[in-house]
Design a protein around this motif. Structure first.
Motif, short mmCIF file in Angstrom:
data_model
loop_
_atom_site.label_atom_id
_atom_site.label_comp_id
_atom_site.label_asym_id
_atom_site.label_seq_id
_atom_site.Cartn_x
_atom_site.Cartn_y
_atom_site.Cartn_z
N ARG A 1 0.83 -1.21 0.00
CA ARG A 1 0.00 0.00 0.00
C ARG A 1 0.87 1.26 0.00
N VAL A 2 1.96 1.24 0.75
CA VAL A 2 2.88 2.38 0.76
C VAL A 2 3.52 2.54 -0.63
N LEU B 1 1.29 4.52 -2.85
CA LEU B 1 1.33 5.95 -2.50
C LEU B 1 2.62 6.60 -2.99
N LYS C 1 2.71 7.06 -6.77
CA LYS C 1 1.84 8.17 -7.18
C LYS C 1 2.49 9.52 -6.88
N ALA C 2 3.20 9.60 -5.76
CA ALA C 2 3.88 10.85 -5.37
C ALA C 2 5.23 11.01 -6.05
N ASP D 1 5.02 14.99 3.70
CA ASP D 1 3.76 14.63 3.06
C ASP D 1 3.60 13.11 2.94
N LEU D 2 4.68 12.43 2.55
CA LEU D 2 4.61 10.97 2.42
C LEU D 2 4.45 10.32 3.79
N GLN E 1 2.90 11.55 6.34
CA GLN E 1 1.50 11.74 6.72
C GLN E 1 0.60 10.75 6.00
N LYS E 2 0.86 10.50 4.74
CA LYS E 2 0.06 9.52 3.99
C LYS E 2 0.28 8.11 4.53
N GLY F 1 -1.64 7.72 7.58
CA GLY F 1 -3.05 7.57 7.25
C GLY F 1 -3.42 6.13 6.95
N LEU F 2 -2.49 5.37 6.41
CA LEU F 2 -2.75 3.95 6.17
C LEU F 2 -2.87 3.16 7.46
#
Length: 96
Positions: free
Chosen positions: A47-48, A51, A54-55, A86-87, A89-90, A93-94
């Motif tokens: 999942r990471v 993310l 995408k980033a 930012d990464l 924080q994402k 969030g997972l």
């Protein structure tokens, strides 16, 4: 290219990222996570990876059975940037 965070911006960002620690020698942030087993750890990494792709910003990390260690730093900037925050924080969030 992203700009390195100033020490005060870094400290402010870290205050909002519980579980992450600053590694001054690497000018990076690091977090170690433990999961119930290898499958959960690897699923989390998958999942990471989505993310990060995408980033267009990819972590340094390792996995040993149920442990995942993540290090974030922006290599072309020579240290910690907002992209890393930012990464992180994402990623948090997972974890819910």
């Amino acid at each position: 290219m992203a700009d390195k965070l100033s020490p005060s911006d870094r400290d402010t960002a870290l205050a909002g990222l519980p579980g992450w620690t600053f590694d001054a020698s690497a000018d990076a942030i690091t977090r170690e996570l433990k999961f119930r087993n290898f499958s959960e750890a690897f699923g989390f990494m998958s999942r990471v990876a989505l993310l990060a792709e995408k980033a267009d910003h990819h972590p340094e990390w390792s996995n040993v059975y149920n442990k995942v260690t993540i290090t974030l730093s922006t290599h072309d900037a020579g240290g910690l940037t907002q992209k890393d925050v930012d990464l992180a924080q994402k990623i948090d969030g997972l974890l819910g």
